[in-house]
Design an enzyme around this catalytic site. Structure first.
Site, PDB file in Angstrom:
ATOM      1  N   THR A   1       0.859  -1.191   0.000  1.00  0.00           N
ATOM      2  CA  THR A   1       0.000   0.000   0.000  1.00  0.00           C
ATOM      3  C   THR A   1       0.896   1.242   0.000  1.00  0.00           C
ATOM      4  OG1 THR A   1      -0.172   0.237   2.411  1.00  0.00           O
ATOM      5  CG2 THR A   1      -1.757  -1.241   1.349  1.00  0.00           C
ATOM      6  N   GLY A   2       0.367   2.321  -0.556  1.00  0.00           N
ATOM      7  CA  GLY A   2       1.186   3.538  -0.660  1.00  0.00           C
ATOM      8  C   GLY A   2       2.321   3.334  -1.644  1.00  0.00           C
TER       9      GLY A   2
ATOM     10  N   SER B   1       2.435   4.451  -4.724  1.00  0.00           N
ATOM     11  CA  SER B   1       2.472   5.441  -5.798  1.00  0.00           C
ATOM     12  C   SER B   1       3.574   6.476  -5.600  1.00  0.00           C
ATOM     13  CB  SER B   1       1.112   6.158  -5.889  1.00  0.00           C
ATOM     14  OG  SER B   1       0.858   6.855  -4.679  1.00  0.00           O
ATOM     15  N   SER B   2       4.292   6.407  -4.477  1.00  0.00           N
ATOM     16  CA  SER B   2       5.417   7.334  -4.289  1.00  0.00           C
ATOM     17  C   SER B   2       6.295   6.850  -3.140  1.00  0.00           C
ATOM     18  CB  SER B   2       4.917   8.762  -3.989  1.00  0.00           C
ATOM     19  OG  SER B   2       4.374   8.831  -2.685  1.00  0.00           O
TER      20      SER B   2
ATOM     21  N   GLY C   1       7.178   3.204  -0.620  1.00  0.00           N
ATOM     22  CA  GLY C   1       6.395   2.127  -1.227  1.00  0.00           C
ATOM     23  C   GLY C   1       6.735   1.925  -2.689  1.00  0.00           C
TER      24      GLY C   1
ATOM     25  N   SER D   1       7.164   4.247  12.593  1.00  0.00           N
ATOM     26  CA  SER D   1       8.110   5.362  12.671  1.00  0.00           C
ATOM     27  C   SER D   1       8.871   5.317  13.993  1.00  0.00           C
ATOM     28  CB  SER D   1       7.313   6.665  12.596  1.00  0.00           C
ATOM     29  OG  SER D   1       8.099   7.743  13.026  1.00  0.00           O
TER      30      SER D   1
ATOM     31  N   TYR E   1       0.257  11.704  15.059  1.00  0.00           N
ATOM     32  CA  TYR E   1       0.966  10.717  14.233  1.00  0.00           C
ATOM     33  C   TYR E   1       1.538   9.596  15.086  1.00  0.00           C
ATOM     34  CZ  TYR E   1       4.527   9.044  10.877  1.00  0.00           C
ATOM     35  OH  TYR E   1       5.322   8.273  10.045  1.00  0.00           O
TER      36      TYR E   1
HETATM   37  N1  LIG Z   1       9.349   9.796   5.192  1.00  0.00           N
HETATM   38  C1  LIG Z   1       9.620   9.636   6.479  1.00  0.00           C
HETATM   39  O1  LIG Z   1      10.430  10.375   7.072  1.00  0.00           O
HETATM   40  C2  LIG Z   1       8.978   8.523   7.253  1.00  0.00           C
HETATM   41  C3  LIG Z   1       9.493   8.238   8.533  1.00  0.00           C
HETATM   42  C4  LIG Z   1       8.908   7.221   9.284  1.00  0.00           C
HETATM   43  C5  LIG Z   1       7.848   6.498   8.749  1.00  0.00           C
HETATM   44  N2  LIG Z   1       7.367   6.803   7.495  1.00  0.00           N
HETATM   45  C6  LIG Z   1       6.226   6.041   6.996  1.00  0.00           C
HETATM   46  O2  LIG Z   1       6.548   5.485   5.741  1.00  0.00           O
HETATM   47  C7  LIG Z   1       5.346   5.293   5.007  1.00  0.00           C
HETATM   48  C8  LIG Z   1       5.544   5.810   3.582  1.00  0.00           C
HETATM   49  O3  LIG Z   1       5.748   7.207   3.621  1.00  0.00           O
HETATM   50  P1  LIG Z   1       6.634   8.014   2.548  1.00  0.00           P
HETATM   51  O4  LIG Z   1       7.638   8.774   3.321  1.00  0.00           O
HETATM   52  O5  LIG Z   1       7.065   7.120   1.451  1.00  0.00           O
HETATM   53  O6  LIG Z   1       5.551   9.089   2.072  1.00  0.00           O
HETATM   54  P2  LIG Z   1       4.878   9.418   0.669  1.00  0.00           P
HETATM   55  O7  LIG Z   1       5.890   9.482  -0.418  1.00  0.00           O
HETATM   56  O8  LIG Z   1       4.037  10.611   0.942  1.00  0.00           O
HETATM   57  O9  LIG Z   1       3.958   8.144   0.413  1.00  0.00           O
HETATM   58  C9  LIG Z   1       2.736   7.943   1.053  1.00  0.00           C
HETATM   59  C10 LIG Z   1       1.969   6.919   0.244  1.00  0.00           C
HETATM   60  O10 LIG Z   1       0.725   6.641   0.914  1.00  0.00           O
HETATM   61  C11 LIG Z   1      -0.329   6.752  -0.030  1.00  0.00           C
HETATM   62  N3  LIG Z   1      -1.553   7.180   0.622  1.00  0.00           N
HETATM   63  C12 LIG Z   1      -1.753   8.308   1.356  1.00  0.00           C
HETATM   64  N4  LIG Z   1      -3.024   8.384   1.758  1.00  0.00           N
HETATM   65  C13 LIG Z   1      -3.657   7.294   1.259  1.00  0.00           C
HETATM   66  C14 LIG Z   1      -4.987   6.815   1.311  1.00  0.00           C
HETATM   67  N5  LIG Z   1      -5.937   7.486   1.969  1.00  0.00           N
HETATM   68  N6  LIG Z   1      -5.292   5.663   0.671  1.00  0.00           N
HETATM   69  C15 LIG Z   1      -4.337   4.977  -0.006  1.00  0.00           C
HETATM   70  N7  LIG Z   1      -3.055   5.374  -0.081  1.00  0.00           N
HETATM   71  C16 LIG Z   1      -2.724   6.522   0.536  1.00  0.00           C
HETATM   72  C17 LIG Z   1       0.163   7.798  -1.043  1.00  0.00           C
HETATM   73  O11 LIG Z   1      -0.450   7.616  -2.306  1.00  0.00           O
HETATM   74  P3  LIG Z   1      -1.702   8.432  -2.877  1.00  0.00           P
HETATM   75  O12 LIG Z   1      -1.487   9.877  -2.532  1.00  0.00           O
HETATM   76  O13 LIG Z   1      -1.636   8.138  -4.350  1.00  0.00           O
HETATM   77  O14 LIG Z   1      -2.883   7.832  -2.234  1.00  0.00           O
HETATM   78  C18 LIG Z   1       1.639   7.411  -1.152  1.00  0.00           C
HETATM   79  O15 LIG Z   1       1.799   6.357  -2.075  1.00  0.00           O
HETATM   80  C19 LIG Z   1       4.233   5.999   5.791  1.00  0.00           C
HETATM   81  O16 LIG Z   1       3.497   5.049   6.532  1.00  0.00           O
HETATM   82  C20 LIG Z   1       5.005   6.885   6.743  1.00  0.00           C
HETATM   83  O17 LIG Z   1       4.285   7.164   7.932  1.00  0.00           O
HETATM   84  C21 LIG Z   1       7.913   7.787   6.743  1.00  0.00           C
END
Ligand SMILES: NC(=O)c1ccc[n+]([C@@H]2O[C@H](COP(=O)([O-])OP(=O)(O)OC[C@H]3O[C@@H](n4cnc5c(N)ncnc54)[C@H](OP(=O)(O)O)[C@@H]3O)[C@@H](O)[C@H]2O)c1
Length: 290
Positions: free
Chosen positions: A30-31, A33-34, A37, A162, A175
């Site tokens: 899941t997730g 698209s960017s 993930g 996280s 969060y």
């Molecule tokens: N980046 C960090 O520093 C960090 C640190 C700790 C943990 N994380 C965790 O890592 C995971 C991935 O985050 P990322 O950093 O890769 O962020 P990201 O690039 O913003 O990716 C978030 C993904 O979640 C999807 N998403 C958001 N809302 C959604 C919904 N309602 N239904 C289905 N898909 C949804 C988005 O796709 P769409 O917009 O196309 O729906 C996107 O593919 C998250 O769980 C985040 O909490 C990130």
């Protein structure tokens, strides 16, 4: 209707012969698209896994699918707003029709909100929307897919969490509570279903350079993990199946907070205050706020 994926291995093979942890495995992310993930999907497809990509933006999912296809891999897309319980139910119903089994579910979609508590007095919805996506949607999807995950006598759930859930971080109340709930769910899955062959991994990432962190000015001045390295944690977790992957710093603070909450939280507050003070000049010079 597209042809169903066939099981990638028989239960007997899973117990008796060492198998490639990736080739022919069906992995839902899941997730996808960017960010983390998307990158994990590409790395796993390059190792021979068949990817099922879930997110809201169909055009972005199609872009990732095409990149995977162009590199010789295989992916299907499932546009879905996971914050809508009815859409999660429809996704589960469709997957149960199309698949015989699922090897790995990576619950990676998530949203982060960074806001001080005193700026949140009229914003209980911040808490509701983070818990909806980061926890309730994961529970709903995972429960719906457990029959597929257990169909071959073994399966894996990887929940993306996280360091904020381990080392309490100011301005992240909504969060970190949602990710702490997710960590608790991971432990429940593990303790109840290990005997049924379910492997469960929590990945508690530190800051990772993605679209999620890009809008926050202060992160530019802090160490951030590259997205390829973050995705590699997911790839490795499929082969090694650890209960948790995180940083030593986060683990240390979690242990200290459980054992001695008052001094540990005082220490953490000082840690973040000093870090903010160190960066304030840089932020001011760039006309940015902390
Ligand atoms: N980046 C960090 O520093 C960090 C640190 C700790 C943990 N994380 C965790 O890592 C995971 C991935 O985050 P990322 O950093 O890769 O962020 P990201 O690039 O913003 O990716 C978030 C993904 O979640 C999807 N998403 C958001 N809302 C959604 C919904 N309602 N239904 C289905 N898909 C949804 C988005 O796709 P769409 O917009 O196309 O729906 C996107 O593919 C998250 O769980 C985040 O909490 C990130």
């Amino acid at each position: 209707m597209p042809p169903a994926f066939v099981p990638s291995k028989s239960p007997r093979m899973a117990k008796s012969a060492p198998t490639d942890p990736y080739r022919g495995k069906t992995v839902l992310i899941t997730g996808a698209s960017s960010g983390i993930g998307e990158e994990a999907a590409k790395q796993l497809a390059a190792r021979g896994a068949r990817l099922l990509l879930v997110a809201r933006r169909e055009d972005e999912l199609r872009r990732v699918q095409q990149a995977i296809g162009a590199a010789g891999g295989s992916a299907r897309i499932y546009p879905c707003n996971l914050s809508e319980p009815a859409e999660v139910d429809a996704l589960v119903a469709r997957l149960r029709q199309e698949l015989v089994s699922l090897d790995v579910l990576v619950n990676n979609a998530g949203r982060s909100i960074r806001r001080p508590l005193l700026d949140s007095l009229d914003r209980p919805h911040d808490f509701e929307r983070t818990i909806q996506l980061n926890y309730l949607a994961v529970v709903r999807l995972t429960l719906g897919l457990l029959p597929l995950l257990l169909a071959q006598g073994e399966g894996q759930v990887i929940n993306i969490s996280s360091v904020a859930a381990l080392m309490t971080t100011p301005r992240f109340a909504a969060y970190q509570a949602s990710k702490a709930a997710l960590d608790a769910f991971s432990r429940s899955l593990r303790i109840e279903l290990a005997e049924k062959g379910l492997h469960v991994t929590s990945i508690n990432y530190p800051l990772v350079k993605t679209a999620m962190t890009a809008p926050t000015a202060i992160y530019k001045y802090l160490p951030q993990m590259e997205v390829a390295a973050a995705a590699a944690w997911i790839v490795e977790a499929i082969a090694e199946r650890p209960a948790r992957r995180t940083t030593a710093l986060a683990l240390g603070f979690q242990l200290a907070t459980v054992a001695m909450p008052a001094p540990a939280l005082r220490l953490l507050a000082g840690f973040y205050r000093r870090r903010l003070e160190k960066l304030r000049d840089k932020l001011n010079a760039a006309g940015e706020s902390a």
